[in-house]
Write a protein that holds these residues in place. Sequence first.
Motif, PDB file in Angstrom:
ATOM      1  N   ASP A   1       0.848  -1.256  -0.049  1.00 41.53           N
ATOM      2  CA  ASP A   1      -0.106   0.092  -0.019  1.00 41.53           C
ATOM      3  C   ASP A   1       0.951   1.160   0.081  1.00 41.53           C
ATOM      4  OD1 ASP A   1      -2.701   1.081   0.366  1.00 41.53           O
ATOM      5  OD2 ASP A   1      -1.987   2.063   1.890  1.00 41.53           O
ATOM      6  N   HIS A   2       2.072   1.184   0.796  1.00 42.42           N
ATOM      7  CA  HIS A   2       2.933   2.330   0.975  1.00 42.42           C
ATOM      8  C   HIS A   2       3.219   2.599  -0.474  1.00 42.42           C
ATOM      9  CE1 HIS A   2       6.461   4.911   1.683  1.00 42.42           C
ATOM     10  NE2 HIS A   2       7.254   4.106   1.071  1.00 42.42           N
TER      11      HIS A   2
ATOM     12  N   ARG B   1       0.435   3.914  -3.032  1.00 40.34           N
ATOM     13  CA  ARG B   1       0.201   5.195  -2.839  1.00 40.34           C
ATOM     14  C   ARG B   1       1.196   6.353  -2.975  1.00 40.34           C
ATOM     15  NH1 ARG B   1       0.391   6.607   1.872  1.00 40.34           N
ATOM     16  NH2 ARG B   1       0.868   4.619   2.981  1.00 40.34           N
ATOM     17  N   THR B   2       2.683   5.948  -2.661  1.00 43.88           N
ATOM     18  CA  THR B   2       3.559   6.779  -3.049  1.00 43.88           C
ATOM     19  C   THR B   2       3.972   6.913  -4.619  1.00 43.88           C
ATOM     20  OG1 THR B   2       4.702   6.393  -1.019  1.00 43.88           O
ATOM     21  CG2 THR B   2       6.029   7.619  -2.604  1.00 43.88           C
TER      22      THR B   2
ATOM     23  N   ARG C   1       1.807   6.473  -7.097  1.00 44.73           N
ATOM     24  CA  ARG C   1       0.652   7.189  -7.646  1.00 44.73           C
ATOM     25  C   ARG C   1       0.919   8.633  -7.305  1.00 44.73           C
ATOM     26  NH1 ARG C   1      -4.722   5.725  -5.533  1.00 44.73           N
ATOM     27  NH2 ARG C   1      -5.189   7.447  -6.866  1.00 44.73           N
ATOM     28  N   ALA C   2       1.470   9.001  -6.338  1.00 49.34           N
ATOM     29  CA  ALA C   2       1.647  10.560  -6.180  1.00 49.34           C
ATOM     30  C   ALA C   2       2.809  10.974  -7.066  1.00 49.34           C
ATOM     31  CB  ALA C   2       2.209  10.788  -4.510  1.00 49.34           C
TER      32      ALA C   2
ATOM     33  N   PRO D   1      -3.065  10.496  -4.721  1.00 45.29           N
ATOM     34  CA  PRO D   1      -2.608  10.860  -3.289  1.00 45.29           C
ATOM     35  C   PRO D   1      -1.708  11.819  -3.543  1.00 45.29           C
ATOM     36  CG  PRO D   1      -1.883   8.884  -4.083  1.00 45.29           C
ATOM     37  CD  PRO D   1      -2.985   9.251  -5.158  1.00 45.29           C
ATOM     38  N   SER D   2      -0.973  12.050  -2.423  1.00 39.21           N
ATOM     39  CA  SER D   2       0.175  13.255  -2.199  1.00 39.21           C
ATOM     40  C   SER D   2       0.976  13.046  -1.193  1.00 39.21           C
ATOM     41  CB  SER D   2      -0.325  14.997  -2.387  1.00 39.21           C
ATOM     42  OG  SER D   2      -1.101  14.929  -0.962  1.00 39.21           O
ATOM     43  N   THR D   3       2.360  13.233  -1.194  1.00 41.88           N
ATOM     44  CA  THR D   3       3.199  13.098  -0.363  1.00 41.88           C
ATOM     45  C   THR D   3       4.085  14.333  -0.325  1.00 41.88           C
ATOM     46  OG1 THR D   3       5.156  11.688   0.306  1.00 41.88           O
ATOM     47  CG2 THR D   3       4.571  11.615  -1.896  1.00 41.88           C
TER      48      THR D   3
ATOM     49  N   HIS E   1      -4.436  -3.045  -5.579  1.00 43.21           N
ATOM     50  CA  HIS E   1      -2.903  -2.787  -5.723  1.00 43.21           C
ATOM     51  C   HIS E   1      -2.228  -3.145  -6.974  1.00 43.21           C
ATOM     52  CE1 HIS E   1      -2.980  -2.621  -1.124  1.00 43.21           C
ATOM     53  NE2 HIS E   1      -2.841  -1.595  -1.471  1.00 43.21           N
TER      54      HIS E   1
ATOM     55  N   GLU F   1      -3.083  -0.472  -9.541  1.00 39.93           N
ATOM     56  CA  GLU F   1      -2.308   0.836  -9.052  1.00 39.93           C
ATOM     57  C   GLU F   1      -1.097   0.952  -9.521  1.00 39.93           C
ATOM     58  OE1 GLU F   1      -3.598   1.882  -5.123  1.00 39.93           O
ATOM     59  OE2 GLU F   1      -5.692   1.547  -5.336  1.00 39.93           O
TER      60      GLU F   1
END
Length: 903
Positions: A590-591, A594-595, A597-598, A616-618, A653, A656
Amino acid sequence: MAVEFQLLGEVGARVGGRWVELGHARQRCVLAALVVEPNRQQSLDVLVERVWGDRPPNKARTTLYGYLYRLRQAFADVPDVRIDRTAAGYVLPVDEDRVDLHRFRRLAGRAHDAAAPDALALADRALGLWRGEALGGLTGEWVDALRRALEQQRWQTLLHRNDIALRLGHHDTLVPVLADLADRHPLDERLAGQLVLALYRSGRQADALRHYRLVRDRLVEELGTDPGPQLRGLHQQVLEGEPPAHPPPPVPRQLPATHRTFVGRVDQLAALDKALSPAPGEAPMLALVGSAGTGKTTLALHWAHRAADRFPDGHLYADLRGFDPTGAPVPAAAGVGRFLEALGLPAASVPPDPDGRAALYRSLVAGKRLLVVLDNARDSEHVLPLLPGGSTCTVLITSRHRLTGLAVSHAVPTLELDVFTDAEARELLARHLSDRRLRAEPDAVTDLLRWCGGLPLALGIIAARAATHPEFPLSVLVDELRDGVTALGSDGSGTNLRAVFDASVRVLPDAAATAFTGLAAAPGPDIALPAAAATLDVPPRRARELLRHLETGHLVRQHTPGRYRMHDLVRAYATERAHTDPRPTLRLIDHYARTGRAAEAVLYPHEHPAVLGGAPSTPDITDEPAALAWLTAEHANLLAAQQAARRLGSHHHVWELAWALDTFQRRQGLIADQVAVWRTADDAADDSGQPDARALTSWRLGTALARTGALDEAIVHLERSLGLCADPSGQASVHQSLAWVREQQGDDHAALHHATSALEVLRTLGVPMREAHALNQAGWYAARVDDLEPAQRFCEEALEITRRHDDRDAEARVLDSLGYIAHLAGRHDTAAGHYEQALLRFEEAGASYDYADTLARLGDTHAANGNVPRALTAWREASTMYRRQHRELDAQRLSQRIEATSR
């Protein structure tokens, strides 16, 4: 005050501003022998050989004792210098930063890896450490051999420094320096090329050509040979007024650091020297094989560093991960691709097909004196594509398998590595522990050595455990090992590795032990600190604390700042302890998703398929450089994470992660990887039964397939996506991909239909840059079918949007389309103006692939306008770029046009 040792000049030692009196030449030679390899024990026999060669005097040892005594006296008032005697010989413990030779090597190595301005400063600092001839004032066989090697390192660093300075535009100041060097080294072709390039860039083309002729004549007269292909190519470019924009790419130096506690293996090193120094015309190759944990990689890298000076064209290294317990081996094609990039080939120019990559790799290394280290190979087939084709490169392979196929097909000799001898195992312990401690508990030492069975990996773990707790009796470690159960069983050596690992984990704090098993879940070759924190579900600061405990016990290694690896045997043990808990793996996946996709949202912010959820954003990824750096570092881990998500049935996932990699892989030219991740995603979408996911994966898989030339299969996936997609934005995207594929099939009317269908949808969605891309595409295909008036309107509207949003790459594409429209309309001056503006924008955006196409079309316009010389110049430059990008059909087409026009 700290002592400074000097070897790059007259051998000496200085404390503050005072030189230490070291005595006569042979006494200084003893010091040099110890300082060249500080912190490493030198036997009396080695010291005798280095001082007197193969003709020592009758009482050489007695004389040597006298030299060592007087050296100790010379340093008696220097608190941080001592010469220790051990059972194996003598050692000088000293910080390598106190030795100019080691500072020089470190700075020179950093100069090869740094960006140009920093690299120039580092190279200058390295060269500034030389104060004359290396080992000045000393003579002898060992001294002469070492001096030659050091002078070669200095020379290569100087040449690299010249390349950097040329890259930075310092040609005017370099000309007199290079001319002086050329007088002293008249046959060095790399230096000759630097001087030719500097003269040309200084406006002295005639002098540049004259120097080339002088070097060529000298080579023919003295060596009976012509200049090499690189210097000949530069000469041709200077003749044509088309010198390279930059000097040759830097020499690859990929060898990882070697262990400072290397011991023994004297016979094996001698065997490596013999096998990898074959007769002329023979391809020097060797397979170093043995069971896990026997130190194959350590031995290979120690030999490679020791022999590094023999390979002026560099060193390539690949960890093929043939026996990684948590993931598949690195494909040979991926290894070849990384080698091509290390040799200076842009990632976008790497051929997508494995055979093409291997052929190009063999061509690039032909005639070079390279060292290629292929570590941890699975089998013979794993290695074959990575073998150079000629006889000038040296190849060293390590594997747990015997690689019989290589022995049969390529006559590759094999050196089998066994565990340490008792003496070597005891010496390794002695490197970590004091003589006093070993002498105090001889029975415990014997038990520890028995438990480790001579396996270097186990010895290293035990030694680290003992060194971490110097106050513990060694018998305590023995008792902990006796509590272990059966052997881990994965190394085939019979050594009780599980007991060794149990002993290391048992003394960890509870949280660190939990972290150890949690990190076993990480797919991929390594893990960064933020990813480790996500896996363990703790803040990064806490993750760093836990990892520090694991580093202390040699259970993980921080191979670069903030990135950690586990040895595969350690990981196998950790995986066994972790059992089947999927939660850490899912947190890590998941990390990454998300990262990733950011990062993708930064690279291409104009599209967010609904099936992926919100973008997402980081805080760590806010601009393109940060996004590209993260994706480059994590690419292998993201591929492994996608496979893990597939195994765990975490379908969302899977797609993604494919989306996270999409723009990065396209820009980098990683088309084979792109096809693979979207195939996996497409399978997951089918299993999930979600129509919107199937529409997304079919669209991206079809688009990726089209880039490989598999147009029929691409059409099947794209039309399937179009039938599944209920989202208007997604339908528009599929139409745009179909437009491009239909153009490749030669059906411009069908391409225009899909482009205008996409435009009708995108005009309603309120995403300006997507509308601009659609307008440009519709304009291009309208022009292709000779409908120029709407083509012009579409592209002018697109141009206004791209300029309003300051998108240089998109603006360049639209300007290229407007140039094409003007060319078809016979407005050649206008077309040339659009093309020239597009070239400027492409250059600003770093889009060399599209730059070449626009340049070729500019040549067409000049030819149509009657300006043949300018047309030929543009075509020749475009043809050169096509060949660099391996676009042979495009290059051939232009070559035919150049030939026909030149008649």
